[in-house]
Design a protein around this motif. Structure first.
Motif, PDB file in Angstrom:
ATOM      1  N   LYS A 114       0.903  -0.983  -0.219  1.00 51.09           N
ATOM      2  CA  LYS A 114       0.029  -0.310  -0.286  1.00 51.09           C
ATOM      3  C   LYS A 114       1.186   0.875  -0.167  1.00 51.09           C
ATOM      4  O   LYS A 114       0.094   2.531   0.432  1.00 51.09           O
ATOM      5  CB  LYS A 114      -0.816  -0.087   0.913  1.00 51.09           C
ATOM      6  CG  LYS A 114      -1.613  -1.582   1.823  1.00 51.09           C
ATOM      7  CD  LYS A 114      -3.118  -0.445   2.343  1.00 51.09           C
ATOM      8  CE  LYS A 114      -4.394  -1.387   2.459  1.00 51.09           C
ATOM      9  NZ  LYS A 114      -4.887  -1.613   3.093  1.00 51.09           N
ATOM     10  N   ASP A 115       2.156   1.219  -0.113  1.00 52.88           N
ATOM     11  CA  ASP A 115       2.880   2.473   0.036  1.00 52.88           C
ATOM     12  C   ASP A 115       4.454   2.286  -0.988  1.00 52.88           C
ATOM     13  O   ASP A 115       5.251   1.491  -1.573  1.00 52.88           O
ATOM     14  CB  ASP A 115       3.599   2.392   1.316  1.00 52.88           C
ATOM     15  CG  ASP A 115       2.589   2.036   2.636  1.00 52.88           C
ATOM     16  OD1 ASP A 115       1.596   3.504   2.691  1.00 52.88           O
ATOM     17  OD2 ASP A 115       2.334   1.762   3.560  1.00 52.88           O
ATOM     18  N   ARG A 116       4.388   3.264  -1.191  1.00 53.68           N
ATOM     19  CA  ARG A 116       5.542   3.434  -2.199  1.00 53.68           C
ATOM     20  C   ARG A 116       6.779   3.765  -1.921  1.00 53.68           C
ATOM     21  O   ARG A 116       6.588   4.215  -0.648  1.00 53.68           O
ATOM     22  CB  ARG A 116       5.321   4.857  -3.375  1.00 53.68           C
ATOM     23  CG  ARG A 116       5.304   5.121  -4.737  1.00 53.68           C
ATOM     24  CD  ARG A 116       5.283   6.069  -5.470  1.00 53.68           C
ATOM     25  NE  ARG A 116       4.231   7.356  -4.978  1.00 53.68           N
ATOM     26  CZ  ARG A 116       3.915   7.965  -4.984  1.00 53.68           C
ATOM     27  NH1 ARG A 116       4.805   8.956  -5.943  1.00 53.68           N
ATOM     28  NH2 ARG A 116       2.697   8.820  -5.785  1.00 53.68           N
TER      29      ARG A 116
ATOM     30  N   ALA B 234       0.069   2.169  -3.212  1.00 55.06           N
ATOM     31  CA  ALA B 234      -0.699   3.311  -2.888  1.00 55.06           C
ATOM     32  C   ALA B 234      -1.784   2.943  -1.779  1.00 55.06           C
ATOM     33  O   ALA B 234      -2.441   1.898  -2.541  1.00 55.06           O
ATOM     34  CB  ALA B 234      -0.883   4.985  -3.323  1.00 55.06           C
ATOM     35  N   PRO B 235      -2.031   3.758  -1.188  1.00 54.57           N
ATOM     36  CA  PRO B 235      -3.770   3.083  -0.303  1.00 54.57           C
ATOM     37  C   PRO B 235      -4.490   3.368  -0.501  1.00 54.57           C
ATOM     38  O   PRO B 235      -5.784   2.344  -0.035  1.00 54.57           O
ATOM     39  CB  PRO B 235      -3.228   4.224   0.899  1.00 54.57           C
ATOM     40  CG  PRO B 235      -1.551   4.774   1.106  1.00 54.57           C
ATOM     41  CD  PRO B 235      -1.387   5.096   0.861  1.00 54.57           C
TER      42      PRO B 235
END
Ligand code: ATP
Length: 272
Positions: free
Chosen positions: A4-6, A215-216
């Motif tokens: 969910k995160d770069r 990404a979220p």
């Protein structure tokens, strides 16, 4: 595995392509049936409320099961409001536009559920591996993709991106199986074997694509896909998980519309 995160490090070789031990095919079949009904109901509320839309992006190596997943997941949905788009080699017209042009026009309208078989990610996968564009060009695309998906999310699109993760051995088996049966040999082309020889380059390209665009609001989900029954279950489960939390708002909106309709109808009846 959900990203969910770069910027997080993604190592595909460390992620199993097999289902977790605790899940049997029979258990998965039953659970898929239940999820299928839930998915149908969620889609119904999504369609009626028109507050959100859903975009499911399916990526994976040849024979990873993009088509099969679409068949099973879309098979649970009401065809009204569902679209499936496959992205092949760009046409001459598509090449004369920016790489997102052909994709954006297939993004779902509010209420709709869209499935992509391959996607804008090909422009940082096959294009990178085969050097179809200079590095300076495809490198910039991670940022463009992240911005594009943020734009979709701002418009209410629930973006879910799946990498169907198969092992080298499973791919070989599937390609051979297709080749050896006259009824399925048409699905294969010489390129599929050639692409296989670039396994590690694709691994690197996928790892970068995932880590640079997670990404979220647009997560990547790496799905163990050596067993088709588990792959279908995992995708359906993750779509339901993503939609379930929104459903209360959709139902509230639907009740609101329902109350207005009732009032309109009552007013009409009173005039008669
Ligand atoms: P698939 O392999 O997806 O099941 P297929 O073999 O029938 O489908 P098509 O759907 O006609 O083939 O096209 C898929 C091919 O198009 C893949 O080899 C893919 O890498 C290629 N492709 C997709 N997008 C691009 C792109 N932007 N640039 C170059 N090639 C692309």
């Amino acid at each position: 595995m959900v990203y969910k995160d770069r910027g997080g490090k993604v190592r595909l070789d460390d992620i199993s392509t097999e289902p977790p031990k605790a899940i049997t095919k029979e258990k998965a079949r039953k659970r898929f049936e239940t999820l299928g009904q839930e998915l149908f109901e969620l889609q119904d509320a999504l369609w009626g409320a028109k507050l959100n839309s859903v975009l499911v992006v399916l990526q994976g190596r040849d024979s990873a099961g993009k088509d099969g997943t679409i068949k099973h997941v879309a098979g649970c949905l009401n065809p009204r409001g569902v679209s499936v788009t496959s992205f092949g080699v760009p046409t001459a017209e598509e090449r004369e536009h920016d790489f997102l042009w052909r994709v954006h026009r297939h993004a779902p309208r509010l209420g709709e559920f869209a499935l992509f078989n391959r996607s804008h990610y090909e422009d940082v996968l096959v294009v990178r591996v085969h050097k179809l564009a200079p590095k300076a060009l495809w490198k910039e695309r991670y940022g463009h993709i992240a911005d594009f998906e943020e734009l979709l999310a701002e418009h209410g699109t629930i973006v879910l991106k799946y990498f169907l993760h198969i092992s080298r051995e499973e791919q070989e088996e599937r390609l051979l199986e297709r080749e050896h049966a006259v009824g399925t040999a048409w699905k294969l082309n010489a390129n599929d074997w050639k692409e296989r020889s670039r396994w590690d380059e694709y691994t690197e390209a996928y790892e970068d694509a995932i880590s640079k665009t997670a990404a979220p609001h647009a997560p990547w989900i790496v799905v163990p896909a050596d067993k088709k029954w588990y792959r279908n279950l995992a995708v359906a489960e993750s779509i339901c998980d993503a939609l379930r939390g929104r459903c209360a708002a959709w139902k509230t909106a639907l009740k609101e519309v329902g109350r207005k309709r009732q009032a309109e109808l009552a007013a009409l009846r009173a005039k008669r």
